[in-house]
Design a protein around this motif. Structure first.
Motif, PDB file in Angstrom:
ATOM      1  N   MET B 188      47.999  -0.508 -23.171  1.00 40.84           N
ATOM      2  CA  MET B 188      47.558   0.318 -22.049  1.00 40.84           C
ATOM      3  C   MET B 188      47.522   1.810 -22.376  1.00 40.84           C
ATOM      4  O   MET B 188      46.799   2.563 -21.738  1.00 40.84           O
ATOM      5  CB  MET B 188      48.488   0.085 -20.847  1.00 40.84           C
ATOM      6  N   PHE B 189      48.361   2.273 -23.308  1.00 42.80           N
ATOM      7  CA  PHE B 189      48.468   3.714 -23.558  1.00 42.80           C
ATOM      8  C   PHE B 189      48.176   4.107 -25.008  1.00 42.80           C
ATOM      9  O   PHE B 189      48.042   5.274 -25.307  1.00 42.80           O
ATOM     10  CB  PHE B 189      49.874   4.215 -23.199  1.00 42.80           C
ATOM     11  N   PRO B 212      43.385   1.593 -21.371  1.00 49.99           N
ATOM     12  CA  PRO B 212      42.951   1.807 -19.980  1.00 49.99           C
ATOM     13  C   PRO B 212      43.883   2.638 -19.098  1.00 49.99           C
ATOM     14  O   PRO B 212      43.408   3.274 -18.172  1.00 49.99           O
ATOM     15  CB  PRO B 212      42.837   0.385 -19.430  1.00 49.99           C
ATOM     16  N   GLN B 213      45.189   2.632 -19.347  1.00 48.41           N
ATOM     17  CA  GLN B 213      46.062   3.334 -18.395  1.00 48.41           C
ATOM     18  C   GLN B 213      46.185   4.820 -18.688  1.00 48.41           C
ATOM     19  O   GLN B 213      46.861   5.532 -17.961  1.00 48.41           O
ATOM     20  CB  GLN B 213      47.450   2.696 -18.389  1.00 48.41           C
ATOM     21  N   ARG B 214      45.565   5.288 -19.768  1.00 50.36           N
ATOM     22  CA  ARG B 214      45.617   6.725 -20.031  1.00 50.36           C
ATOM     23  C   ARG B 214      44.833   7.456 -18.962  1.00 50.36           C
ATOM     24  O   ARG B 214      43.872   6.950 -18.411  1.00 50.36           O
ATOM     25  CB  ARG B 214      45.039   7.023 -21.409  1.00 50.36           C
ATOM     26  N   TYR B 217      41.069   7.892 -19.328  1.00 53.76           N
ATOM     27  CA  TYR B 217      40.241   6.686 -19.317  1.00 53.76           C
ATOM     28  C   TYR B 217      39.721   6.492 -17.895  1.00 53.76           C
ATOM     29  O   TYR B 217      40.515   6.408 -16.955  1.00 53.76           O
ATOM     30  CB  TYR B 217      41.092   5.490 -19.751  1.00 53.76           C
TER      31      TYR B 217
END
Lengths: 446, 241
Positions: B188-189, B212-214, B217
């Motif tokens: 995710m990061f 995706p969790q950045r 993004y």
């Protein structure tokens, strides 16, 4: 390979070797086709669409004959980016997302997130008593329905279809109660920061009481059906063994941890929502196996019923009490009511904001469009879900939306024990071991 | 009115009213405007408003309750394990204690927290990554929630890495449960846990581009048409900040 082989079980050459697709038909034709290669190890790719894997879980099993030498999980098929989505919605709207994670225990998802938000808002002590009692009531009813599914699907996977029909029959009664109280059978978004969305509807307590009376008759049926059933015991006893050291190292909680004899239950050790005011016992078993986990779940349903009974008694004395914090800048202002066009704002509320109070109109407008701000910081308030420790790491930067929410889902953590529980056993026991973990893929993948 | 002079300054009598010393408040990021509208469309008159985002400040002793006992034991155990400077700061906020640890010392601190008889944090609830793009040089935070079942205590362990070098030592050797959790945080990061046995993606497909969790993004999404109106995707809707 023989030419009269099943057309649905084709084989193809890949860089990894020859791959056979088996979809549930006769294995003999495949085995014949293997010829010389039959002596070699086989990697069986089970799932992700397989009825015995609790949703879309993919199992990669390396086999020697019937014995599993290596078991690995492939997950992520239900990943929907719920944590990311919550960063783009208000704090209250976040509940609507996280309730959809572990779809068998929606109230727990909501509760742990909401408790984190309330801690950051510093309103933990201001949440009205009735809201807390209703949360406990709904969570314990939810524990019953979740454990019923765990036992029902676990029974189905070893061929005990009667257990399945019994489990889903009783679960339907719980879902009827949820529908009566929240309006929805699943995905309720009912527990909100500051309290709960609605007061109990008229007649709800009577329905709950008759449910308790019925369940007191029905729960012993499971015990009579399964506890000493020789086939049931043979399939479950000694399967999926994991002792206390293994549980702690792999972070397993819930019924799996309690089946090792360790009475760790957050409702007792770190009470929240006023659990210290209820009388119940933590259920344990000492066999560290699937049978123990079944017995723990069965006994926990009776304990949950005790808590539901006490909560219902308390609610009877709390008629008309508020279910949302008094702070008008946090509590959702309106109560819904059934209008001529279905659900809508209550006419009293519309009269109040449109005709009587400018302040109320401003609060309503600000809360509905903007939401409330949560002071910067981070909180983690874990609760005892049906599968173990469920927690939400809630981070706020002081805005009207979560900066980051991460859910520690017990299914995700517990599923890591698949290899330890099933390697060295038979392939049929893999199914039993996974069923005893009771993973819900919606929670695993989020 | 009494003519006695108070023998204590008001701030000494109620130390909770002492303002935090200048410079200790950790600020990262600013909020501008008020109604989420920027540029020429902002006619609210609040467009020039800027407000720093203030995170809970590091706490001074005493932390209260058992927090001091854990902090003392951790400092002593870390020193005897050879990492005297491991602890960067301690934040007590809303009844939860957070130990900020230098990332190079994380593995040693994790082992000490699990094994020291006075600490005994034998259970780790998992890893949570948090991306603070405004926290220059410490953009990627990694947060662990530890539980001591022996003492019934819960602490939070936090470390940070710069975005340019997103490496954090793996704690899988200490807490095997972190296997999947660290894979998820990597997925995710993009935080790399050095020493993890097989750091691969776990939720996203193996060939997925980006993490995706950045915060950089995008959420993605398409406009939805309904009864003649068009609703933009959530990250492009008008919103409040």
């Amino acid at each position: 390979m023989s030419t009269d082989q099943d057309v649905y079980a084709g084989s193809s050459e890949t860089s990894e070797g020859r791959v056979f697709t088996v979809t549930g038909q006769d294995w003999d034709s495949i085995a014949e086709g293997l010829g010389e290669a039959a002596e070699e190890r086989i990697v069986v790719n089970m799932g992700p669409q397989h009825p015995s894997t609790h949703g879309v879980l993919r199992l990669i099993l390396e086999m020697e004959g019937e014995t599993v030498t290596e078991a690995r999980c492939g997950i992520g098929y239900l990943h929907t980016g719920i944590e990311k989505n919550m960063e783009f919605r208000s704090w209250t709207q976040g509940v609507t997302f996280c309730t959809r994670m572990d779809y068998l225990s929606p109230f727990y998802n909501e509760a742990t997130y909401v408790l984190g938000v309330e801690r950051l808002l510093d309103i933990e002590d201001d949440v009205p008593e009735k809201a807390q009692v209703m949360r406990v009531l709904l969570m314990e009813l939810n524990r019953i329905s979740s454990h019923l599914v765990a036992i029902a699907t676990g029974g189905m996977e070893i061929g005990a279809l009667t257990v399945m029909t019994m489990g889903f029959r009783e679960r339907e009664l719980v879902l009827d109660l949820f529908e009566l109280i929240t309006g929805l059978r699943m995905n309720h978004a009912f527990i909100r920061p500051g309290g709960v969305a609605q007061d109990l509807p008229p007649g709800a307590l009577e329905e709950i009481r008759s449910f308790i009376a019925l369940m007191k008759k029905r729960l012993p049926e499971y015990a009579a059906m399964c506890n000493a059933n020789p086939i049931f015991k043979h399939r479950l006893e000694g399967v999926g063994h994991l002792d206390l050291e293994g549980c702690l190292a792999l972070g397993l909680t819930g019924p799996v941890l309690r089946s090792t004899g360790y009475a760790w239950d957050l409702r007792k050790t770190q009470p929240y929502c006023g659990y210290e005011d209820y009388e119940f016992d933590v259920q344990t078993w000492d066999t560290c196996d699937s049978y123990g986990r079944f017995r723990v779940r069965l006994a926990e349903m009776s304990e949950s019923l005790r808590i539901v009974e006490q909560a219902a008694d308390r609610l009877a004395g709390l008629e008309g009490a508020p279910v949302m914090v008094a702070d008008k800048k946090i509590g959702w202002p309106s109560q819904l009511a059934i209008g001529s066009d279905g659900m809508g704002n209550s006419l009293d509320h519309i009269k109040h904001i449109m005709g009587e109070s400018m302040e109320a109109l401003i609060h309503h407008f600000k809360l509905v469009t903007e939401g409330f701000r949560v002071p910067a910081g981070q909180a983690y308030v874990p609760i005892e879900g049906p599968r173990g420790e469920l927690g939400a790491h809630v981070v706020s930067d002081g805005g009207t939306r979560p900066f980051r929410v991460h859910f520690r889902d017990p299914s995700f953590t517990n599923l890591q024990a698949t290899s330890v529980m099933s390697e060295g056993g038979q392939v049929a026991d893999v199914i039993v071991a996974i069923a005893s973990i009771d993973p819900v893929m919606g929670g695993v993948d989020r | 009115m009494s003519d006695e002079t108070p023998d204590q300054a008001a701030t000494d009598q109620s130390p909770e009213n002492v303002p935090a010393p200048v410079g200790t408040q950790h600020t990262a990021g600013v909020r501008t405007g008020m109604f989420g509208v920027h540029g020429t469309g902002d006619t609210s008159g609040y467009g020039g408003l800027t407000k720093a985002v203030e995170w809970p400040a590091p706490s001074a002793r005493p932390y209260g309750g058992w927090f001091d006992a854990v902090a003392d034991a951790l400092v002593a155990a870390a020193a005897s394990a050879g990492v005297e400077d491991a602890l960067r700061s301690v934040v007590v906020h809303r009844g939860e204690i957070t130990f900020h640890v230098r990332r190079e010392d994380l593995a040693v601190v994790g082992r000490v927290l699990r094994d020291d008889p006075a600490l005994r944090f034998e259970f780790c609830a998992g890893v949570s990554g948090v991306n603070y793009p405004e926290d220059a040089g410490r953009e990627m935070h990694v947060v662990y929630h530890l539980l001591s079942m022996t003492y019934n205590r819960r602490i939070r362990l936090e470390t940070a890495a710069p975005d340019s070098d997103p490496h954090v030592p793996s704690l899988v050797a200490v807490y095997p449960t972190l296997d999947w959790h660290e894979r998820e945080t990597f997925d995710m990061f993009g935080i790399v846990f050095d020493g993890h046995p097989s750091l691969t993606r776990i939720l996203m497909p193996d060939d997925w581009p980006g993490h995706p969790q950045r915060k950089d993004y995008p959420l993605g999404g398409i406009p939805v048409e309904y009864k003649g109106g068009t609703v933009p995707p959530p990250d492009q809707r008008r919103s409040y900040n």
